[in-house]
Design an enzyme around this catalytic site. Structure first.
Site, PDB file in Angstrom:
ATOM      1  N   HIS A 105      -5.299  -2.165  -4.492  1.00  0.00           N
ATOM      2  CA  HIS A 105      -5.772  -0.989  -3.764  1.00  0.00           C
ATOM      3  C   HIS A 105      -6.644  -0.172  -4.702  1.00  0.00           C
ATOM      4  CE1 HIS A 105      -2.175  -2.223  -1.501  1.00  0.00           C
ATOM      5  NE2 HIS A 105      -2.942  -1.919  -0.477  1.00  0.00           N
ATOM      6  N   GLN A 144       1.320 -11.801  -2.911  1.00  0.00           N
ATOM      7  CA  GLN A 144      -0.120 -11.918  -2.755  1.00  0.00           C
ATOM      8  C   GLN A 144      -0.838 -11.141  -3.849  1.00  0.00           C
ATOM      9  OE1 GLN A 144      -0.805 -10.467   1.239  1.00  0.00           O
ATOM     10  NE2 GLN A 144      -0.925  -8.346   0.590  1.00  0.00           N
ATOM     11  N   LYS A 149     -12.314  -3.720   8.441  1.00  0.00           N
ATOM     12  CA  LYS A 149     -12.181  -4.626   7.307  1.00  0.00           C
ATOM     13  C   LYS A 149     -13.259  -5.699   7.347  1.00  0.00           C
ATOM     14  CE  LYS A 149      -8.765  -7.478   9.783  1.00  0.00           C
ATOM     15  NZ  LYS A 149      -7.484  -8.187   9.705  1.00  0.00           N
ATOM     16  N   HIS A 200      -8.361  -1.656   0.516  1.00  0.00           N
ATOM     17  CA  HIS A 200      -7.330  -2.688   0.392  1.00  0.00           C
ATOM     18  C   HIS A 200      -8.051  -4.011   0.136  1.00  0.00           C
ATOM     19  CE1 HIS A 200      -4.167  -0.204   2.561  1.00  0.00           C
ATOM     20  NE2 HIS A 200      -5.288   0.433   2.870  1.00  0.00           N
ATOM     21  N   ARG A 249       8.129 -10.424   5.682  1.00  0.00           N
ATOM     22  CA  ARG A 249       7.707 -10.160   7.060  1.00  0.00           C
ATOM     23  C   ARG A 249       8.563 -11.000   8.001  1.00  0.00           C
ATOM     24  NH1 ARG A 249       1.071  -9.769   6.270  1.00  0.00           N
ATOM     25  NH2 ARG A 249       1.188  -8.075   4.730  1.00  0.00           N
ATOM     26  N   ASP A 302      -2.515  -8.593  -4.265  1.00  0.00           N
ATOM     27  CA  ASP A 302      -2.792  -7.365  -3.530  1.00  0.00           C
ATOM     28  C   ASP A 302      -3.337  -6.309  -4.481  1.00  0.00           C
ATOM     29  OD1 ASP A 302      -2.857  -5.845  -1.288  1.00  0.00           O
ATOM     30  OD2 ASP A 302      -0.731  -5.374  -1.253  1.00  0.00           O
ATOM     31  N   CYS A 341       0.790  -1.239   0.000  1.00  0.00           N
ATOM     32  CA  CYS A 341       0.000   0.000   0.000  1.00  0.00           C
ATOM     33  C   CYS A 341       0.822   1.290   0.000  1.00  0.00           C
ATOM     34  CB  CYS A 341      -1.021  -0.017   1.131  1.00  0.00           C
ATOM     35  SG  CYS A 341      -0.462  -0.675   2.702  1.00  0.00           S
TER      36      CYS A 341
END
Length: 889
Positions: free
Chosen positions: A475, A471, A554, A637, A453, A473, A424
């Site tokens: 936005h 992933q 979320k 997200h 991570r 991912d 992000c």
């Protein structure tokens, strides 16, 4: 160091947690540890006091309403849910685990106690509209008029209480056998565990039997669970010889507040409850595994021993659980990955980062291709962003302040840099690269960038928990009036993907956590938007208070696999804070560039925005000014597959290694019956490769049966056997992974058509025109098309009709391939185009050919293609006698 870990915990002459945050004092493994007797003496005194307080409460009349509308009479502080259950039936009283209560009047005890039996801070409880339910001990007297529901073990909340109570049984067994200092013992989705301090003693499988024997005795004793409410000082006295409990009480229970404890047998433990009526309800008990853990999850603190177990109300359920575990072990993705040579991990050179072998890479890439193909259809734009950033980027985003311990940092020219744990911040920078207009929104960025991570080594678990991953991912930058539609589209996208895999999904709204960025007003607005989107979608959903991301609420989506296990993969998160922190804005409708600049010059005074400082008092973030004529976008997200690594693991276990054709790394094995046909087998393999499929040749000297059997065991979806006849006719003799008998002989064109019908799924048909104002563009018909089975001259409209593809799902040609009865039926490939203009309304002269085809279809299933279905329904309107009398063709 974990919050509160450095605070000294000491409540008397026993062991303590010292200034370093570690255990100080004497400890030895022993049965009948002295602290147990001390604790029981204090308990007896405090429990007697608590019972006296309860006895002084007025016994006013109350009404208890049951789910069927029945109302039972009772008395406050006297009538318990067990009394209500017993008045209905003994069977209900014996099987009910816990009561769910909704009070119709104010009850003081609901806010009386502070929770002290957890390591992490509890999420802030938020006031929700409507009445709130609470779980209540079956033996605890009700305190006011209420609605009452009795839950059994088959209810999720009933299981949670059952296993929470069983954790107390496990804790008591550990104290009896080892004299350890218990810390935390929660219920899990399947079972429970208890952590304890054992000094230098390490638990292993050899200890399981002794623990199980102690647990069996405790269950057989049928110990009742007793509840007591204590002041902070009383709790410290009660647990004065367990420094870990002392630390929990010291850090979590404010001065002047109260907390609750429960006793069963010799065990007394900090606990919010509720619990089973007695330990006798747990008829079957099994220790499942052990591991180590750190106090408060901090590797700088004491090492603890963790024992996992599970329990059931009868032996039958335990036997079913064991059978389930055996099947789960067979499906373990780590075993499948090794058997099928998909991936590996190196425990020394790069623990937590997966090495994908060629076959595993095929699966990995296909999952990404699947997402990419849908992105193109759904208006997403794929971008590529950097892997590492200056730490100031994450100070701006807030990840540094809230997530630093889980990130990898680098020293680049004496400046702190970090590997990105999520995409992000990079997408925010890309949005801010130039002035944006409202016309550009929604702007949907998708990214498959590599993320890192810093997971603890003890938490690494195959592909499920890794340090390096990718992933799906995305936005979505949108206006506030676009939130509902974008969330609805995201839910639709997610449903499509999960249905393809055969997953069932459940939805939960996760709200503001205790550690959160932004004002409560911003959060409340975001939560209202998500609730509205969920409600309008018609989906059932639950509330998950306090579990939102630190930047916004979320929607968590949990999928259920073939083993009925639940996994968290997809998420839809609403972010109002990110655009503020990165000062993202777009020009509003009706505002041109000159107007915005003019208003900007006229505005006077310095903008005073929010400021954030670090522990040294240095400003690490300052709110930027929103220009006149501009608004801030909202960011959604969104992830569906989530981590590709984790989804791969789930799919391996979901399919048990038997991949669907489109996702399979082993699609077609070509097997020549002799070496003289190796060249043709290689040619077949090459043609499959040219058509985008994974194929290999098995040209070893093994027997044909062995080649076929080994290919099936290796999970090749299809085995194409070739010999003299196949070579001369350009065909293959096809077998599938599951079938014992051949599927039949296929021409190469039909074989490719069959594979095309099983290729990567898509939510919309590709390479086909969509109608515009009800019309389709003209598509020239191939010159080679031959009319067959149609009376009368072909109309101009028919000449313009496109010939249907042979790989169309449900087409007659594909149905012929899987039906023995269709195998001898000769039907022109172009029948769909011919039937499209069949003049039923102008008269229909059927023949025995129509009867024969109708009977074939009647036995093989209702046709899927539209024109054949239309013809079928027309023929079906005639009686069987009429059809039998139709003339020969």
């Amino acid at each position: 160091m974990a919050s509160g870990a450095g605070r000294r915990a000491y409540a008397g002459g026993g062991p303590r947690i010292g200034e370093t945050g570690k255990f100080e004092g004497e400890f030895k493994v022993q049965k009948k540890a002295p602290y147990i007797e001390h604790r029981l003496k204090v308990w007896d005194r405090l429990y007697k006091k608590h019972q006296g307080t309860l006895a002084s409460q007025p016994r006013k009349a109350i009404k208890v309403e049951l789910p069927d509308g029945t109302v039972k009479e009772g008395k406050a502080f006297e009538t318990s849910p067990m009394d209500i259950a017993s008045s209905i039936s003994k069977g209900l009283a014996d099987s009910a685990v816990v009561a769910k209560v909704i009070y119709k009047e104010a009850v003081d005890s609901l806010k009386q106690c502070v929770v002290a039996d957890v390591e992490e801070d509890e999420p802030e409880q938020q006031e929700e509209e409507g009445e709130q339910s609470i779980l209540w001990d079956m033996t605890r007297p009700l305190e006011g008029s209420c609605r009452l529901e009795l839950l059994k073990f088959d209810h999720p909340q009933g299981q949670d209480v059952f296993w929470h109570s069983s954790a107390h049984i496990l804790g008591q067994a550990l104290e009896r056998e080892f004299g350890c200092h218990l810390t935390i013992g929660p219920a899990l989705e399947s079972g429970f565990y208890y952590d304890g301090y054992f000094g230098d003693r390490k638990l292993n499988e050899a200890d399981f039997k002794a623990v199980e024997e102690n647990a069996a005795k405790i269950c057989k004793e049928g110990q009742t669970f007793e509840r007591c409410v204590l002041s902070k000082e009383e709790a410290l006295e009660l647990f004065s010889e367990n420094p870990f409990k002392v630390q929990l009480i010291t850090n979590k229970v404010p001065d002047g507040a109260k907390t609750s404890c429960y006793r069963c047998g010799d065990l007394v433990d900090l606990c919010r409850g509720p619990h089973l009526p007695s330990t006798g309800r747990a008829k079957a008990f099994m220790v499942t595994k052990n591991s180590s853990a750190y106090w408060l999850g901090d590797q700088n603190l004491d090492s603890l021993q963790r024992l996992y177990a599970i329990s059931f109300p009868n032996d039958k359920l335990l036997k079913e659980y064991k059978k389930f575990q055996e099947e789960a072990a067979k499906r373990d993705h780590r075993n499948i990955g090794k058997q099928q040579e998909l991936f590996m991990f190196h425990p020394v050179m790069s623990p937590g980062s997966c090495f994908w072998f060629p076959l595993g890479t095929r699966i990995y890439n296909k999952l990404i291709d699947f997402a990419r193909s849908e992105y193109r259809l759904r208006g997403f734009s794929e971008v590529v962003s950097p892997n590492m950033y200056d730490a100031r980027c994450f100070l701006t985003s807030g990840h540094y302040q809230n997530y630093k311990d889980d990130m990898y940092s680098l020293n680049v020219e004496s400046q702190e840099w970090m590997l990105k744990p999520m995409n992000c911040p990079g997408h925010f920078l890309m949005f801010d690269a130039r002035v944006r207009s409202y016309k550009e929104l929604p702007l949907r960025y998708a990214d498959f960038g590599v993320l890192h991570r810093n997971e603890a080594s003890g938490a690494l678990t195959g592909l499920v928990r890794v340090r390096r991953f990718q992933q799906d991912d995305a936005h979505i930058f949108c206006r506030s009036d676009q939130i509902k539609s974008e969330v609805a589209n995201a839910l639709d996208f997610l449903d499509f993907v999960y249905n393809i895999f055969g997953f069932k999904a459940s939805y939960a709204l996760s709200t503001r956590p205790k550690k959160a960025l932004g004002s409560k007003e911003i959060w409340d607005n975001a939560e209202v938007q998500l609730k509205a989107a969920l409600n309008e979608s018609g989906r059932e959903w639950s509330l998950n208070p306090g579990d939102g991301a630190f930047y916004g609420p979320k929607i968590d989506i949990r999928l259920q696999d073939a083993m009925k296990r639940k996994h968290q993969c997809g998420t839809i998160q609403l972010d109002f804070n990110g655009p503020i922190r990165f000062n993202l804005q777009y020009r509003k409708e009706g505002v041109d560039e000159e107007t915005a600049e003019g208003e900007e010059k006229e505005e006077k005074g310095e903008f005073q925005g929010a400021v954030e400082k670090n522990a040294k008092g240095e400003v690490v973030w300052r709110e930027g000014k929103l220009k006149n004529g501009f608004e801030r976008p909202v960011v959604i997200h969104r992830a569906i597959l989530g981590s590709i690594e984790r989804m791969s693991a789930i799919l391996m276990e979901h399919y048990a290694g038997k991949w669907p054709f489109w996702l399979s790394p082993r699609q077609v094995m070509v097997v020549p019956i002799g070496s003289q046909f190796n060249d043709y087998a290689s040619w077949v393999t090459r043609q499959l490769t040219l058509h985008g499929y994974h194929a290999e040749v098995e040209n070893s000297g093994k027997t044909l049966n062995k080649k076929v059997r080994e290919a099936q065991l290796a999970q090749w979806n299809y085995i194409a056997v070739v010999g003299e006849q196949e070579k001369n006719a350009f065909t293959v003799n096809l077998r599938s992974r599951e079938s014992e008998k051949p599927l039949g002989v296929f021409s190469m064109a039909d074989f490719i058509a069959k594979l095309d019908s099983e290729a990567m799924p898509c939510s919309q048909p590709l390479r086909q025109f969509e109608a515009f104002e009800g019309k389709l563009p003209d598509v020239p018909k191939p010159a080679a098309a031959v009319a067959n089975g149609s009376s009368g001259a072909e109309t101009p409209a028919a000449a313009k009709s496109p010939k249907p593809g042979l790989n169309k799902a449900g087409s007659l040609q594909l149905r012929k391939q899987v039906s023995k009865q269709f195998a001898t039926l000769s039907v022109d490939d172009d029948i769909e185009a011919q039937l499209e203009n069949h003049p039923y309304v102008k008269g229909f002269t059927p023949s025995s050919a129509d009867t024969e085809l109708f009977e074939q279809l009647s036995q093989s299933g209702f046709p899927a293609t539209p024109n054949l279905r239309r013809w079928y329904e027309h023929v079906e309107s005639f009686s069987s006698t009429e059809r039998a009398g139709w003339p020969k063709a």
